[in-house]
Design an enzyme around this catalytic site. Structure first.
Site, short mmCIF file in Angstrom:
data_model
loop_
_atom_site.label_atom_id
_atom_site.label_comp_id
_atom_site.label_asym_id
_atom_site.label_seq_id
_atom_site.Cartn_x
_atom_site.Cartn_y
_atom_site.Cartn_z
N PRO A 356 1.04 -1.01 0.02
CG PRO A 356 0.07 -0.90 2.23
CD PRO A 356 0.64 -1.94 1.37
CE LYS A 361 4.82 0.65 -2.96
NZ LYS A 361 3.95 1.37 -1.87
CB SER A 679 -12.38 -12.70 1.08
OG SER A 679 -12.44 -11.39 0.82
CE LYS A 722 -9.17 -10.50 3.31
NZ LYS A 722 -9.75 -11.81 2.76
#
Length: 797
Positions: A356, A361, A679, A722
């Site tokens: 995210p 990064k 999911s 999650k």
């Protein structure tokens, strides 16, 4: 004035001859010309314009003057700003035959006789010559443009009925040496003067005619080699005439090509282009194109490289200095350096950091470049939709340039930089091509040694480049391109990781940037925790950094007003005072359980998130309404969950009459945000059961898992994201597929130690955990696999 000797002040002319009937502007410079000029102004306003063979006004001998000049009269004059020069308009009156030159009073005087324009029997023949001369000039416009002053040529045309005035004005307009013009001035007869002018123009037109004929014959008869030789020799002659030194530029390029260390193919291409450049005019557009191409070949690196720093301890220290956590990324770089240390011939990896926004990064790629001792260059791929952006334009296009990869190689100046391709998942394509396809060659270790840019049109070796790619999601990256990347996931930071990042990196960085160092701000740990919990909810730390910066800006305002004392204590109350009302609250813990509302866990491109699924019943005729901007996969998951509940209503204790005369409305809030994926199946089934059985669902349990029509709970992805989302929301009891138990290895211990996990294989196990139903008559799975759910308690909460 006829037959009378006159004595006139002389205006010496070094570069022109003034003719009778001609009106022109001249500059009277101080002091050489202003003395006779001022004398003339006070003695009748006339003087003699007399050409001289000398080019130096400071040193004119008496014998250097010509024997005939022109009597001129001043029409107007103005003094220039410097007060030293005069700008005058003069008009030629008559020819003047000079008999004697004298010096006196700082100027020259001429004695002689003014000569009137003769009128004799030749005037008729002179008039006949004028149309022929005008026609000759019209026939060769290039002659008129290059050999005459067009303004005076036009005046001459208007005087076609006056042979003397026409001849003198035309003679003045011609761009001739002073001696030739003086010879025309000395011809008194208009007829003979026009005849001489006609001869001069015929001579010049003959040259243009011969040149045109020669060019046509040469183009028609000589072969390619002769043509090349002819053009080369002609260009040499032109350059010599113009004083251009093209040979030195060509020689310099030849030397650079020899020493550049190019590949044989590139060197041959450069020499061929240089050979073509030699035959072109240096100012031509084609020469500019060839010169630019050769310069690009010389500018990109061919053999210069930076030395890899293979000290593993140093490399890890640099990465740890700038980034907290991210162990997988750091370990992969250390592995690369270790292999390179053992064998110098190892291939460079092509890493893809997926995670995210705000997890570091891009900055990690910079740290890797520093750790490995390589130059760092970056290209943002977001919004790039033209293949030519990557591979360049072919040279047949006007303004063609190489692609951005070659630009970055030029910028790096070495053959082995670390090249960051940022936001590769944001690439798009249109009628101009597919940029992702153009990257296939560059990002394939088996092919990138022979990368071809359309502009250069030669093989260029990218095999020594350390490519690092970043993306938020990998689903939008084409499969062929994704297959070439080594995926390293950066799912997001835990609460404790954010706390450490704030203390070690963000706070010191913002203290320095905002000038607060001398005020020594002292943060309490609970103050930093408040910012993380109450003012941010993200996978990365970008908003955390913004809030810390905002806090310091508030301090800076007070410091600028002289109201801030050192040291500055930063407590929880300080945070509330400076940052205002908290943006987020732990709504899960504060709300009570509700009927028809279950808490699910979802994966998003910016990390994990908590998802609430609501189901209500209302009078109707068994219709089902689904809202919340759901994708096709999620809608199918909702239908599968509903079908499971209906098919197993007896085992679940729901009377069949409960389904009659009602409608179901299934809604997932935040309808402006698109949602998709399988999911949520377990969560939807739980919400439907809760609504039909009128039993509330605990708000302290979150769940994830795909459901089948037979009630099996299948594994899903994004478990780490999650669970981090559940932790941020204050939920510590999780129901998840048994097959995802192996994913807990990636979960930080600090998260696992405070959570309870229920691993399930069937939907009735989920309902049993939440509602205590489904134990007596469980849904039987194929092959008799129906063991009860296992609960893994890491720590009570």
């Amino acid at each position: 004035m006829n037959n009378m000797t006159e004595r006139l002040p002389v205006l010496p002319l070094t570069d022109n001859v003034i003719f009778p009937e001609v009106e022109t502007d001249i500059t009277i410079s101080f002091p050489h010309l202003s003395i006779p000029f001022e004398f003339a102004l006070t003695h009748g306003g006339t003087m003699l314009a007399l050409a001289t063979r000398s080019s130096n006004l400071n040193n004119i001998a008496d014998g250097e003057f010509f024997s005939m000049g022109t009597l001129i009269r001043f029409q107007t004059f103005i003094t220039e700003k410097d007060g030293l020069n005069y700008l005058c308009t003069v008009r030629g009156i008559k020819r003047f035959d000079v008999r004697n030159i004298q010096r006196g009073k700082g100027m020259f005087f001429a004695e002689g006789e003014a000569l009137p324009a003769p009128r004799d029997e030749t005037d008729v023949f002179a008039l006949q010559q004028i149309p022929k001369i005008i026609q000759l000039i019209k026939k060769f416009p290039k002659l008129a443009k290059e050999k005459t002053d067009l303004k005076y040529l036009e005046r001459a045309r208007r005087l076609a009925d006056n042979p003397n005035a026409f001849a003198d004005t035309l003679a003045f307009s011609l761009k001739l040496p002073v001696t030739d013009k003086q010879a025309l001035l000395e011809i008194r007869s208009a007829y003979f003067r026009l005849q001489r002018l006609s001869e001069l123009l015929e001579k010049e037109s003959f040259v243009y005619r011969i040149e045109n004929d020669l060019d046509q014959k040469v183009r028609a008869s000589i072969d390619e080699n002769q043509k090349r030789y002819f053009l080369t020799e002609k260009m040499k002659a032109i350059r010599e005439e113009l004083g251009e030194d093209g040979a030195s530029e060509i020689g310099e390029m030849e030397e650079k090509i020899k020493n550049a260390g190019m590949s044989p193919e590139a060197e041959e291409k450069a020499k061929e282009e240089l050979k073509r450049l030699k035959m072109m005019a240096s100012a031509s557009a084609e020469a500019s194109v060839s010169r630019t191409y050769i310069q690009w070949l010389l500018d990109i690196p061919w053999k210069k490289s930076s030395r890899d720093r293979l000290d593993l301890t140093r490399a890890r220290a640099i990465m740890d200095r700038d980034h907290y956590a991210l162990a997988d990324c750091k370990d992969r770089v250390i592995e690369f350096l270790a292999v390179r240390k053992l064998t110098r011939k190892s291939k460079n990896p092509i890493l893809c950091f997926v995670g995210p926004p705000g997890v570091g990064k891009t900055s990690l790629a910079k740290a890797i470049a520093e750790a490995t001792g390589r130059k760092f260059v970056r290209m943002s791929l977001g919004g790039v939709r033209d293949e030519a952006e990557i591979r360049g334009h072919r040279r047949t296009y006007i303004g063609a340039i190489p692609g951005r990869i070659i630009h970055l190689m030029k910028k790096a100046g070495t053959v082995n930089p670390l090249m960051l391709l940022d936001e590769i998942d944001k690439l798009s394509s249109d009628f101009r091509g597919d940029p992702s396809s153009a990257l296939l060659e560059a990002l394939d270790p088996e092919q990138n040694a022979h990368f071809v840019d359309h502009y250069l049109d030669i093989d260029y070796d990218l095999s020594k480049v350390f490519f690092v790619v970043t993306a938020n999601i990998i689903d939008t990256i084409p499969a062929a391109l994704r297959d070439r990347l080594e995926i390293i996931r950066i799912p997001g930071y835990t609460f404790n990781e954010k706390l450490e990042i704030a203390k070690r990196h963000l706070i010191p960085k913002k203290v320095k940037e905002t000038g607060m160092k001398r005020f020594k701000p002292a943060f309490k740990t609970d103050a930093v925790e408040t910012i993380i919990e109450k003012y941010t909810r993200e996978a990365g730390v970008r908003n955390l950094e913004r809030n810390i910066e905002k806090l310091f800006r508030k301090f800076a305002v007070e410091a600028a007003a002289g109201k801030l004392n050192s040291p500055v204590p930063v407590t929880t109350s300080t945070i509330y005072e400076k940052l205002g009302i908290p943006r987020f609250r732990n709504q899960i813990a504060e709300e009570s359980p509700m009927v028809g509302v279950a808490t699910g866990l979802a994966w998003t491109p910016v990390g994990g998130d908590v998802l609430f699924i609501e189901v209500i019943t209302m009078p109707g005729n068994e219709k089902v309404e689904i809202t919340g901007q759901l994708g096709d996969v999620m809608k199918e998951s909702v239908r599968a969950a509903l079908s499971f509940i209906k098919a197993n209503h007896e085992q679940l204790g729901i009377p069949v009459e409960r389904f009659k005369d009602i409608d179901l409305h299934i809604h997932i809030p935040e309808g402006a945000i698109p949602k998709d994926g399988p999911s949520a199946g377990v969560t939807v089934a739980t919400s439907i059961f809760s609504a039909l059985s009128d039993r509330p669902v605990s708000n302290k349990i979150a769940m994830t898992g795909e459901i089948t029509l037979r009630g099996r709970v299948l594994a899903v992805g994004g478990i780490k994201e999650k669970l981090l989302a559940a932790h941020r929301a204050g939920i510590f009891e999780i129901i998840m597929p048994e097959e995802n138990e192996r994913d807990l290895k990636e979960i930080p211990e600090e998260i696992k130690n405070i959570m309870d996990f229920h691993f399930v294989r069937k939907m009735d196990e989920v309902l049993n955990i939440i509602f205590g139903v489904g134990e007596k008559k469980p849904v039987t799975l194929p092959s008799g696999k129906g063991k009860p759910a296992r609960t893994q308690k890491q720590k009570g909460n």
